[in-house]
Design a protein around this motif. Structure first.
Motif, short mmCIF file in Angstrom:
data_model
loop_
_atom_site.label_atom_id
_atom_site.label_comp_id
_atom_site.label_asym_id
_atom_site.label_seq_id
_atom_site.Cartn_x
_atom_site.Cartn_y
_atom_site.Cartn_z
N UNK A 134 0.85 -1.19 0.00
CA UNK A 134 0.00 0.00 0.00
C UNK A 134 0.89 1.25 0.00
N UNK A 135 0.31 2.33 -0.50
CA UNK A 135 1.07 3.54 -0.78
C UNK A 135 0.69 4.64 0.20
N UNK A 136 1.69 5.20 0.87
CA UNK A 136 1.45 6.32 1.78
C UNK A 136 1.53 7.64 1.06
N UNK A 137 0.66 7.80 0.08
CA UNK A 137 0.62 9.01 -0.74
C UNK A 137 1.35 8.81 -2.05
N UNK A 138 0.65 9.05 -3.14
CA UNK A 138 1.25 8.91 -4.46
C UNK A 138 1.44 10.29 -5.09
N UNK A 139 0.31 10.89 -5.49
CA UNK A 139 0.29 12.25 -6.05
C UNK A 139 1.17 12.38 -7.29
N UNK A 140 1.54 11.27 -7.90
CA UNK A 140 2.40 11.30 -9.09
C UNK A 140 3.83 10.90 -8.80
N UNK A 141 4.27 11.02 -7.55
CA UNK A 141 5.67 10.72 -7.23
C UNK A 141 5.98 9.24 -7.47
N UNK A 142 4.97 8.38 -7.20
CA UNK A 142 5.22 6.95 -7.34
C UNK A 142 4.87 6.44 -8.74
#
Lengths: 727, 150
Positions: free
Chosen positions: A397-405
């Protein structure tokens, strides 16, 4: 940017697949009904190749458990729940029996046929799934009904389905889906199964609880940064602070003497310390004496970036849209010109970049939270030289993506480190490294000019100048000088304007890498357009709401959103001194949104946002609670950018380093937020990106209403608002 | 060797006394619910309770903890107020990515332990040290009030 049109998805029994594909998809479990279907996956600028290749699967086992295996990842946007709702709705499944599994990386099964990309982004998950998933689920339902008809020796027409059962009302017989699986497996789903009428939806449109939430309130959820393979060691790294620089030499004597420090790893452009825990690694890194070869970028500053961007903006660009004769119409009548500028921004996901890797001579295992799993696998294979099938990936699971990942730089460096470590190693970036080695939202300059007559726009010219993220990230999609993301929401401006010209100039900043950032292209364009619309309203002596409404005859959905937002916000009601309301409209990601901000500016230039009101038409709403949550959060994301967001460059380095100098909005600064959903029968739009786009122009226009000062650059400049600096 | 009382158990760890509690919890004891966000006490993701008070564990050397009781997100549900806060978080569907929420829940529980019925200004003061990048603040505020009423 809009995704390619939905493919005609013909559900097929997965028996048609190769056994190899079957195993890779994790479908080999015996005795289940499996229906495969094809999703059009994102970002494809060209039509997909003909031919059917399923890239998502519905599996129904003999116990009635329904599993959807799909390429999209959950990163807080509630996608698993929304997709499960669509599936359960059309299948008439028992919602409590529906589960979702993230697919393993597999270009063949899950990637776009042209680009081979497995991606979650661009607010397109629900939009991509909507029709293909419903058709596949309806196909599965149809074979289950047929199986029941065979078993009971009755006509299928007399059988209805509900809550995971087939029901024959004539004699009140019922049977669970699970008990029909063996028979249903032998049947072929119809080519064009009947889809439910919107009015018959039972799940879709209800605010259901998210499936991923319970373990997020008790600490049990495992994010990428939390994985603990047995024997794992911990590492942190430092890249050359100057973009493009390399390591010259490292004195590691002090670091090696520290307790818990195991290894110092020196690579071409970064240095890592491996220890028994992150504290040892951090202490070790701090104790290194590193001499960098700063390379050719060591003199670059923000001034250089802006000079270059402004010079590029003076040139003519590639034409993204042209209507009428804008050049001629701009020479006649009352003309206004303005340029708007947007800064670099870091993503600052709460979970800092990290990646855990175990490399052996014959294998590579990667644990990471990523929006692009197939690229993670490909990167690990490239760095190690191993074939793809020797690289195992675990998507957490991702602790915030917003495009960075959507990027895999953190995988590349972690694999390089792991190649030198015996056993698994977890590489965690410090927040400072995370802020200073991001791929930044590009700087943009938007030059606009327009003429107005009788309260309407006669001619409009918009030149967008900035980096093309698409050209780096998805080169085949960059065609004829146009970045389809950079022009999104500008080329297709919703206002009725008879003479229009929209241009794009690609201008890459010196040294600074750029990437996608929540809201992507529309963030920049909507800020410029909606700020300029306000300036034109002022020039025309018209109320900003009326000025816009009069040019929205061709966009009734946006007009309705505008009217609702204006009513709900009390547009026109008196406000205290130095307080103003501003409106901003947008059509982006298939959603139509109007937002009113109410803000107060004090004598020192400090801005206090009191209230945000958004009216949203995003088509059929699958999970209204998620849509509201995404708007609330997105608006705050956008306010953070407008009030504080700025990455600046000096001597080739990023000057900000952590939350003390790269500020985030906090709860005590958060306004009252109201989101009003407009009922619609249209196909669902995207929502995750939209709030970030909405807040900045609404706020800028509210500040103008409060002070008469027009801010054409972000973030807001408090010295201009206080009168210390000229506007 | 340092002894710590964590979630009601005595845990002895082989770690230097200047090592921050955060890394002891995560990397030595495997209690990964407490999160690393900034390392400089700016974001609150690493918030735990020490004798009931909210503390940023990223800057708290274990040598200074002594015999005071440490509670983490893994243990907070054992208290009535902690369980109420967790339930309110679910009832109001506060969470998005969820990464900051361990810290948010620890700060909110400490607030309700000291102020049973907080005003908006109390919430601002107690929660302003916890950043949420997904922007769940509107629901955090509502959930704290909801938990105070249940």
């Amino acid at each position: 940017m809009y995704v390619s049109a939905s493919q005609e998805a013909t559900p097929t029994l997965a028996a048609a697949l190769t056994r190899r594909g079957f195993l890779q998809a994790g479908l080999a479990a015996g005795g289940a009904l499996v229906v495969g279907f094809q999703l059009p996956l994102a970002q494809s600028a060209q039509p997909e190749k003909p031919g059917f290749a399923p890239n998502a699967f519905i599996r129904i086992d003999v116990h009635g458990k329904v599993t959807l295996i799909m390429p999209q990842v959950e990163m807080g946007q509630g996608i698993y729940t929304a997709i499960a709702m669509i599936l359960a709705e059309e299948l008439d499944a028992d919602f409590s029996q529906v589960a979702l599994e993230a697919a393993p990386p597999n270009d063949k099964l899950y990637g776009n046929p042209i680009f081979g990309i497995q991606v979650t982004g661009n607010s397109n998950s629900v939009r991509s799934f909507w029709l293909p998933l419903r058709k596949a689920a309806a196909g599965a339902r149809a074979v289950l009904v047929q199986a029941a008809a065979q078993q009971w020796k009755v006509e299928p027409d007399g059988i209805r389905t509900e809550n995971g059962q087939a029901i024959y009302d004539a004699d009140a017989r019922r049977i669970d889906y699970g008990a029909l699986v063996d028979r249903a497996r032998e049947l072929t789903p119809p080519k064009d199964p009947q889809l439910k009428d919107v009015k018959d939806f039972k799940l879709i449109g209800n605010p259901l609880k998210r499936m991923d939430t319970p373990d997020k309130v008790n600490g049990k959820t495992v994010y990428g940064i939390d994985v603990m393979p047995p024997g794992v060691k911990f590492a942190t790294l430092a890249a050359c602070p100057v973009f493009g620089g390399t390591v010259e030499r490292v004195d590691d004597a002090k670091a090696r003497a520290l307790p818990g420090v195991r290894q110092v790893i020196v690579l071409k452009d970064f240095v890592a310390v491996v220890g028994d825990h992150m504290w040892a690694a951090k202490q070790g890194l701090a104790a290194l004496n590193i001499t960098w070869n700063e390379g050719s970028n060591s003199a670059i500053s923000s001034d250089d970036v802006w000079k270059k961007l402004r010079a590029a903006s003076d040139k003519e660009g590639a034409v993204a849209n042209s209507v009428g004769d804008a050049a001629k119409a701009l020479t006649q009548g009352d003309k206004l010109e303005a340029a708007y500028e947007m800064p670099f921004l870091a993503h600052a996901t709460m979970e800092p970049m990290n990646c855990t890797v175990h490399v052996t001579p014959t294998s590579c295992e990667v644990w990471v939270g990523s929006q692009v799993l197939s690229r993670v696998q490909a990167t690990a294979a490239r760095v190690t030289g191993l074939p793809l099938d020797k690289v195992t990936t675990h998507n957490l699971l991702i602790g915030g993506g917003f495009g960075r990942r959507l990027e895999v730089d953190m995988v590349d460096s972690a694999v390089q480190i792991a190649q030198q470590v015996d056993g698994p190693v977890k590489v965690v970036w410090t927040r400072e490294e995370d802020i200073q080695h991001d791929l930044y939202r590009p700087v943009y300059r938007d030059a606009l000019s327009a003429t107005v007559a009788n309260g309407r726009i006669v001619a409009w010219k918009h030149r967008i100048t900035g980096s093309s993220v698409i050209a780096r990230w998805l080169p085949p999609a960059f065609q004829k000088g146009i970045d389809i993301d950079a022009i999104d929401s500008a080329a297709d401006i919703p206002y009725d304007i008879p003479n229009l010209r929209v241009e794009y100039v690609r201008a890459e900043p010196p040294a600074v890498p750029t990437g996608f950032w929540r809201g992507v292209g529309p963030n920049n364009n909507v800020f410029a357009i909606e700020s300029f619309m306000d300036e034109l309203a002022k020039k025309s002596n018209k109320d900003p709401v009326n000025f816009r409404r009069d040019m929205l005859d061709k966009s009734p959905r946006l007009k309705a959103a505008l009217e609702l937002a204006a009513v709900k916000a009390g547009w026109g009601n008196p406000l205290p001194a130095r307080t103003g309301r501003g409106i901003a409209l947008q059509v982006a990601f298939g959603s139509f949104i109007a937002t009113v901000a109410e803000a107060e500016v004090d004598a020192s230039g400090e801005v206090r946002v009191h209230r945000l009101v958004s009216a949203v038409d995003t088509g059929i709403v699958v999970n209204p609670d998620t849509v509201v949550a995404q708007l609330q959060g997105g608006l705050i994301f956008g306010l953070t950018a407008a009030l504080y967001g700025k990455i600046t460059i000096a001597k080739g380095r990023v000057q900000q380093s952590n939350f003390n100098d790269y500020r985030m909005l906090r709860i005590n600064e958060t306004p009252q937020i109201e989101v009003h959903l407009i009922k619609s029968g249209e196909a669902p739009g995207g929502i995750g990106e939209t709030g970030a786009t909405a807040a900045p122009p609404a706020l800028g226009n509210a500040i103008f209403a409060a002070t008469g000062i027009r801010l054409r650059r972000l973030p807001i400049d408090r010295d201009v608002l206080s009168g210390k600096k000229p506007s | 060797m340092v002894s710590l009382q964590i979630n009601g158990e005595v845990r002895t760890v082989d770690a230097p006394p200047d090592m921050p509690l955060l890394w002891v919890l995560r990397d030595i004891l495997g209690l990964t619910g407490t999160k690393f966000g900034c390392g400089i006490a700016q974001c609150g993701a690493c918030t735990v309770h020490v004798n009931g008070a909210p503390v940023r564990s990223c800057l708290l050397p274990i040598g200074s903890v002594g015999d005071r009781a440490v509670t983490t997100i893994e243990g907070i549900g054992a208290s009535a107020v902690g369980a109420r806060v967790q339930k309110a978080w679910l009832d109001l569907e506060v969470v998005q990515c969820g990464y900051c929420q361990s810290g948010q829940i620890m700060s909110a529980t400490a607030l309700l332990n000291s102020t049973a019925h907080p005003e908006d200004s109390d919430i601002d003061a107690a929660m302003a040290g916890n950043i949420c990048r997904c922007g769940t603040y509107v629901r955090i505020r509502a959930a704290i009030k909801h938990a105070a009423q249940t």
